[in-house]
Design a protein around this motif. Structure first.
Motif, PDB file in Angstrom:
ATOM      1  N   LEU A  55       0.917  -1.080   0.006  1.00 10.00           N
ATOM      2  CA  LEU A  55      -0.033   0.077   0.094  1.00 10.00           C
ATOM      3  C   LEU A  55       0.843   1.211  -0.101  1.00 10.00           C
ATOM      4  O   LEU A  55       1.788   1.303   0.848  1.00 10.00           O
ATOM      5  CB  LEU A  55      -1.017  -0.012   1.290  1.00 10.00           C
ATOM      6  CG  LEU A  55      -2.194  -0.847   1.238  1.00 10.00           C
ATOM      7  CD1 LEU A  55      -2.918  -0.832   2.530  1.00 10.00           C
ATOM      8  CD2 LEU A  55      -2.909  -0.892   0.114  1.00 10.00           C
ATOM      9  N   SER A  56       0.705   1.962  -1.094  1.00  9.56           N
ATOM     10  CA  SER A  56       1.731   3.091  -1.251  1.00  9.56           C
ATOM     11  C   SER A  56       0.435   4.504  -1.535  1.00  9.56           C
ATOM     12  O   SER A  56      -0.572   4.068  -1.878  1.00  9.56           O
ATOM     13  CB  SER A  56       2.773   3.159  -2.083  1.00  9.56           C
ATOM     14  OG  SER A  56       1.872   2.962  -3.357  1.00  9.56           O
ATOM     15  N   SER A  57       0.906   5.652  -1.699  1.00  9.59           N
ATOM     16  CA  SER A  57       0.332   6.630  -1.893  1.00  9.59           C
ATOM     17  C   SER A  57      -0.156   6.577  -3.514  1.00  9.59           C
ATOM     18  O   SER A  57      -1.401   6.862  -3.842  1.00  9.59           O
ATOM     19  CB  SER A  57       0.958   7.816  -1.981  1.00  9.59           C
ATOM     20  OG  SER A  57       2.125   8.014  -2.503  1.00  9.59           O
ATOM     21  N   GLU A  58       0.404   5.842  -4.323  1.00  8.45           N
ATOM     22  CA  GLU A  58       0.041   5.728  -5.630  1.00  8.45           C
ATOM     23  C   GLU A  58      -0.856   4.569  -5.674  1.00  8.45           C
ATOM     24  O   GLU A  58      -1.572   4.460  -6.626  1.00  8.45           O
ATOM     25  CB  GLU A  58       1.400   5.355  -6.425  1.00  8.45           C
ATOM     26  CG  GLU A  58       2.215   6.518  -6.608  1.00  8.45           C
ATOM     27  CD  GLU A  58       1.559   7.745  -7.294  1.00  8.45           C
ATOM     28  OE1 GLU A  58       0.969   7.466  -8.176  1.00  8.45           O
ATOM     29  OE2 GLU A  58       2.077   8.829  -6.866  1.00  8.45           O
ATOM     30  N   SER A  90       3.294   7.227   3.510  1.00 11.68           N
ATOM     31  CA  SER A  90       2.246   8.202   3.185  1.00 11.68           C
ATOM     32  C   SER A  90       1.192   7.546   2.416  1.00 11.68           C
ATOM     33  O   SER A  90       0.510   8.199   1.646  1.00 11.68           O
ATOM     34  CB  SER A  90       2.994   9.265   1.733  1.00 11.68           C
ATOM     35  OG  SER A  90       3.614   8.365   0.915  1.00 11.68           O
ATOM     36  N   ALA A  91       1.038   6.339   2.715  1.00 18.51           N
ATOM     37  CA  ALA A  91      -0.156   5.444   1.941  1.00 18.51           C
ATOM     38  C   ALA A  91      -1.400   6.166   2.353  1.00 18.51           C
ATOM     39  O   ALA A  91      -2.323   6.014   1.506  1.00 18.51           O
ATOM     40  CB  ALA A  91       0.081   3.992   2.192  1.00 18.51           C
ATOM     41  N   LEU A  92      -1.714   6.254   3.362  1.00 20.64           N
ATOM     42  CA  LEU A  92      -3.006   6.765   3.739  1.00 20.64           C
ATOM     43  C   LEU A  92      -3.209   8.339   3.644  1.00 20.64           C
ATOM     44  O   LEU A  92      -4.160   8.873   4.438  1.00 20.64           O
ATOM     45  CB  LEU A  92      -3.319   6.351   4.916  1.00 20.64           C
ATOM     46  CG  LEU A  92      -3.365   4.404   5.111  1.00 20.64           C
ATOM     47  CD1 LEU A  92      -3.655   4.090   6.603  1.00 20.64           C
ATOM     48  CD2 LEU A  92      -4.237   4.013   4.201  1.00 20.64           C
ATOM     49  N   VAL A 148       2.138   6.482  10.501  1.00 27.59           N
ATOM     50  CA  VAL A 148       1.328   6.156   8.848  1.00 27.59           C
ATOM     51  C   VAL A 148      -0.034   6.366   9.359  1.00 27.59           C
ATOM     52  O   VAL A 148      -0.582   6.491   8.095  1.00 27.59           O
ATOM     53  CB  VAL A 148       1.504   4.494   8.865  1.00 27.59           C
ATOM     54  CG1 VAL A 148       0.897   3.839  10.051  1.00 27.59           C
ATOM     55  CG2 VAL A 148       1.106   4.066   7.593  1.00 27.59           C
ATOM     56  N   PHE A 149      -0.654   6.666  10.298  1.00 33.77           N
ATOM     57  CA  PHE A 149      -2.138   6.978  10.616  1.00 33.77           C
ATOM     58  C   PHE A 149      -2.260   8.441  11.022  1.00 33.77           C
ATOM     59  O   PHE A 149      -3.196   9.031  11.504  1.00 33.77           O
ATOM     60  CB  PHE A 149      -2.721   6.256  11.638  1.00 33.77           C
ATOM     61  CG  PHE A 149      -2.584   4.727  11.350  1.00 33.77           C
ATOM     62  CD1 PHE A 149      -3.233   4.154  10.048  1.00 33.77           C
ATOM     63  CD2 PHE A 149      -1.800   3.706  12.125  1.00 33.77           C
ATOM     64  CE1 PHE A 149      -3.053   2.820   9.735  1.00 33.77           C
ATOM     65  CE2 PHE A 149      -1.812   2.481  11.895  1.00 33.77           C
ATOM     66  CZ  PHE A 149      -2.405   2.043  10.799  1.00 33.77           C
ATOM     67  N   ARG A 150      -1.183   9.507  10.539  1.00 30.75           N
ATOM     68  CA  ARG A 150      -1.123  10.797  11.167  1.00 30.75           C
ATOM     69  C   ARG A 150      -2.282  11.494  10.587  1.00 30.75           C
ATOM     70  O   ARG A 150      -2.898  12.391  11.074  1.00 30.75           O
ATOM     71  CB  ARG A 150       0.113  11.520  10.909  1.00 30.75           C
ATOM     72  CG  ARG A 150       0.235  11.710   9.439  1.00 30.75           C
ATOM     73  CD  ARG A 150       1.580  12.660   9.350  1.00 30.75           C
ATOM     74  NE  ARG A 150       2.595  12.396   9.847  1.00 30.75           N
ATOM     75  CZ  ARG A 150       3.609  11.534   9.415  1.00 30.75           C
ATOM     76  NH1 ARG A 150       3.611  10.967   8.277  1.00 30.75           N
ATOM     77  NH2 ARG A 150       4.796  11.453  10.101  1.00 30.75           N
ATOM     78  N   ASN A 151      -2.998  11.198   9.550  1.00 32.71           N
ATOM     79  CA  ASN A 151      -4.048  11.859   8.831  1.00 32.71           C
ATOM     80  C   ASN A 151      -5.440  11.174   9.225  1.00 32.71           C
ATOM     81  O   ASN A 151      -6.276  11.527   8.498  1.00 32.71           O
ATOM     82  CB  ASN A 151      -3.696  12.025   7.326  1.00 32.71           C
ATOM     83  CG  ASN A 151      -2.637  13.149   6.972  1.00 32.71           C
ATOM     84  OD1 ASN A 151      -2.507  13.727   7.742  1.00 32.71           O
ATOM     85  ND2 ASN A 151      -2.279  12.801   5.858  1.00 32.71           N
ATOM     86  N   GLN A 152      -5.365  10.159   9.859  1.00 36.05           N
ATOM     87  CA  GLN A 152      -6.830   9.516  10.205  1.00 36.05           C
ATOM     88  C   GLN A 152      -7.362   9.844  11.638  1.00 36.05           C
ATOM     89  O   GLN A 152      -7.475   9.105  12.306  1.00 36.05           O
ATOM     90  CB  GLN A 152      -6.382   7.917  10.291  1.00 36.05           C
ATOM     91  CG  GLN A 152      -6.616   7.244   8.658  1.00 36.05           C
ATOM     92  CD  GLN A 152      -5.220   7.867   7.924  1.00 36.05           C
ATOM     93  OE1 GLN A 152      -4.186   7.750   8.356  1.00 36.05           O
ATOM     94  NE2 GLN A 152      -5.674   8.509   6.564  1.00 36.05           N
TER      95      GLN A 152
END
Length: 774
Positions: free
Chosen positions: A304-307, A331-333, A356-360
């Protein structure tokens, strides 16, 4: 009227009465006057009984009815249940105009072969035709029909389904487990519909739809799972659905979905592509930007990646369990800031990137169950300010600490079942003050003192199938006021006096599975909550020795056994004669077995003294037993080096002298024997050969049995005695023959040789054997 005529008239009147009775069907059934329900199931009936005219619900399951005539039914019926009969045709019922109150018809497990579109049952809402023999099917045009179920039939080939105009706009049609290969959907309504169409477990290859009204919504849910879909096309308009399920169709790319939903993206809310063979989500079409739920479980996603998950901007729920994900980039999520539910179970993940979950920030549920994670760090949970449920069951975690979860202020439920956890420290429970449910089943926890009694808001704790022996009462009573459920089943509980408080608590707060005792002896398998107070007894510890004194000799190995009794079971230790505890892990001359038996290897004089066996239980009670060890010198052992060095030197010298003397006498004896030859008659044999004139070798005969000499040369050679030594040539061969030798001096036979030098080259004889004659 004469009596005979009256009888004749009555007989004539009885004939039509008998015909009427013969054409009717009566049965003794169970009738409920409150609900107006008639239960005629399992009566072995061959017809529909007509003696319950007020019945609103008629249950005729498990009978032998094979024909269905609406005239046999009460026109007021609202529900007719005919499952498990022999009915082959319901056309007359479906086209009847007198059964206008019927809302439900169930004719499952019969022999119906055809379902036509004609329908006059204006109130019919549910038609259940599962498990029949239907091969040809049209959707009945019942204006109020909300559910049609014809699963597990024999519908095959291409079917046409007219929807929306002739059925309820929110109808649910299920044709699962048939033999359908192609589907043509005709949409004839002018308004939005919310049809649910379930076509799972068929052999569908193509799905075509014709929407005469352009962008009007047709489906609420379209399910095509477990088929062989290769094409989803539109003859007119667009396919618009809220929920699209196309699981287990061996899809390897997005082509089929891109064509199908190209114009339907404003309405697609949920997409399930579970169980396909997609290895990437990169090719997802543009309509996925409005997608809210994506289920991609059971595919072949590797990373899982941002792409790889770019474009799913509106996702609130993401399922990527049971894939092959080894790596989730930092940066995946990043773009999934609306995510609320994330499921990453059953992937070979071993660790996570911090942040990895900083934006959740809105994530409520995070599931990482059954991965290979063996260690947690607080940074893993950075940004999860709203997380309420964390599932890390089925991993390889060993140690946990409340500090690891300090970035989860709203956590309510944590599941760490099926790990290898030995210790979970919750003494700083204020870091997870909102924790209500803690699941720790099937781990290796033996000490719960750091788990219970520290979190004031805990309501449920599952500690089943661990290694717990004792649950101190003070860990719950007065310290866990909100706790209402404690699971302890599957632990080796020791049911003694220490468990009295927890027994009382469990009686007031019954668990889902009753914990059983593992000990002490006599209570194995008993339910803890069923034990009386006198059953939960304790006994002081007692140290027991087999003997109090032991005598041994130096260099021997001695064994000092010590047994202990008591409830709770005490621990055992040993003290040497100096009062120093003997380390159980010591690998020197002192060795303590698992049974706490002391072995002393190669006992020394310094080991002599009193050895103490000390036993102590968890309540602090102790007992001791002493054994006196006496060590004597080894029998025959030297007191000093000189005591064995000098005797050794003396023996060495004596044996040397004895050897010299023996050698001397043996030599003398051999010399004497060599000079003494046993007196006997001798016989000398010759081996004939040639001799040069210059050879002056001497030859002798061999001893013969009678003491006479036998010549070894050729006879008749005519040689004479040239030497005058008394030997003549008897044979005439030119050689002098040895005569009878002196028996008193047999050695002279070796000196009687003949010089043959004067004969020049000639035959000679070589002595080859000397023997004695008795």
């Amino acid at each position: 009227m004469p009596y005979l005529e009256l009888i004749l008239i009555l007989l004539l009147l009885q004939i039509p009465i008998g015909f009427c009775q013969a054409s009717s069907c009566h049965a003794q059934c169970d009738y409920d006057h409150v609900t107006a329900m008639t239960d005629c199931s399992n009566r072995n009936l061959g017809c529909v009984p007509d003696n319950y005219p007020d019945s609103l619900v008629m249950d005729l399951r498990h009978n032998s009815i094979n024909t269905l005539d609406p005239d046999d039914l009460n026109p007021g019926l609202t529900k007719l249940i005919l499952d498990w009969n022999n009915i082959s045709d319901i056309t007359s019922l479906m086209t009847s105009e007198k059964m206008e109150n019927l809302t439900l018809v169930s004719v499952q497990h019969n022999s119906i072969s055809v379902l036509l579109a004609d329908c006059n049952l204006r109130s019919l809402q549910t038609l259940q035709l599962d498990s029949n023999l239907i091969t040809s099917l049209e959707v009945p045009r019942c204006s109020s029909l909300e559910r049609l179920s014809a699963n597990s039939n024999l519908v095959y080939g291409t079917i046409k389904l007219e929807l929306c105009m002739y059925v309820s706009p929110s109808a649910s049609i299920s044709l699962q487990f048939n033999l359908i290969t192609n589907v043509k959907v005709l949409f004839n309504g002018g308004q939005n519909c919310n049809i649910t169409l379930e076509l799972d477990n068929n052999f569908i290859r193509t799905f075509d739809y014709d929407n005469d009204f352009g962008n009007t919504k047709l489906f609420h849910k379209l399910s095509l799972s477990h088929n062989q879909v290769q094409s989803i096309s539109n003859s007119n308009g667009m396919l618009i659905t809220s929920i699209f399920i196309i699981e287990s169709n061996e899809l390897r790319d997005w082509d089929v979905l891109t064509d199908a939903l190209r114009y339907g993206f404003p309405y697609v809310e949920s997409l399930s592509i579970r169980g396909n063979s997609l290895d990437s989500l990169i090719q997802a079409p543009s309509w996925t930007e409005e997608l809210q739920v994506l289920n991609a479980d059971g595919n072949s996603l590797k990373n899982l990646s941002s792409e790889s998950i770019r474009g799913f901007l509106s996702l609130t729920e993401l399922h990527v369990s049971n894939n092959q994900i080894l790596f989730i980039s930092e940066s995946a999520l990043r773009d999934l800031n609306m995510l609320r539910y994330l499921y990453l179970d059953w992937n070979p993940l071993t660790s996570l990137f911090g942040g990895v979950f900083r934006n959740q920030g809105d994530l409520l549920i995070l599931s990482l169950a059954n991965c290979n994670i063996n260690e947690l760090h607080p940074e893993y949970f950075l940004g999860l300010d709203s997380l309420e449920r964390l599932d890390l069951s089925g991993n390889q975690l060993v140690q946990l600490h409340s500090e690891m979860f300090r970035l989860l202020p709203q956590i309510v439920t944590m599941n760490f079942s099926n790990n290898n956890i030995k210790n979970f420290d919750l003494e700083d429970c204020q870091l997870v003050d909102g924790l209500r449910i803690l699941l720790l089943a099937r781990n290796s926890i033996s000490d719960i003192s750091s788990i219970l009694g520290h979190c004031g808001h805990l309501e449920t704790v599952d500690l089943s199938s661990n290694q717990i022996e004792i649950v101190p009462g003070d860990s719950i009573v007065g310290r866990s006021p909100t706790l209402s459920r404690l699971e302890l089943f599957g632990n080796p509980l020791q049911c003694d006096c220490r468990m009295a408080s927890i027994r009382d608590w469990l009686q007031n707060n019954p668990p889902s599975s009753t914990p059983l005792c593992h000990g002490p002896q006599g209570l194995e398998g008993r339910a803890l909550i069923d034990l009386a107070t006198h059953d939960l007894a304790c006994e002081p510890p007692l140290a027991v020795l087999d003997f109090k004194t032991l005598q041994t000799v130096a260099c021997d190995t001695v064994t000092l056994p010590c047994k202990s009794t008591g409830i709770p079971a005490p621990s055992t230790s040993w003290l040497d004669p100096n009062g120093t505890p003997i380390d159980v892990n010591l690998k020197g001359r002192y060795f303590i077995t698992q049974e706490m038996t002391l072995h002393i290897i190669k006992v020394e004089k310094s080991d002599q003294g009193l050895f103490t066996c000390r036993v102590m239980n968890e309540l602090g009670e102790t007992d001791e037993a002493v054994i006196r060890l006496t060590v004597a010198e080894e029998p025959g052992s030297p007191a000093s080096p000189s005591s064995y060095i000098l005797p050794t030197m003396f023996l060495t010298v004596m044996f040397t002298l004895l050897a010299v003397v023996l050698a001397y006498f043996l030599r003398k004896r051999l010399e004497k024997r060599s000079q003494t030859i046993t007196t006997s008659k001798a016989k000398i044999d010759y081996r004939k050969s040639r001799m040069d004139s210059v050879d002056s070798s001497r030859y002798v005969n061999s001893v013969v049995d009678d003491g006479e000499v036998e010549p070894g040369g050729d006879e008749g050679d005519g040689y004479e005695d040239h030497e005058g030594d008394g030997y003549e040539d008897h044979e005439g061969d030119g050689y002098e023959d040895t005569a009878s030798f002196n028996e008193e001096d047999p050695s002279s036979a070796y000196d009687n040789t003949v010089s043959l030098s004067e004969h020049g080259d000639c035959d000679d004889y070589e002595a080859v054997e000397i023997g004695s004659v008795s």
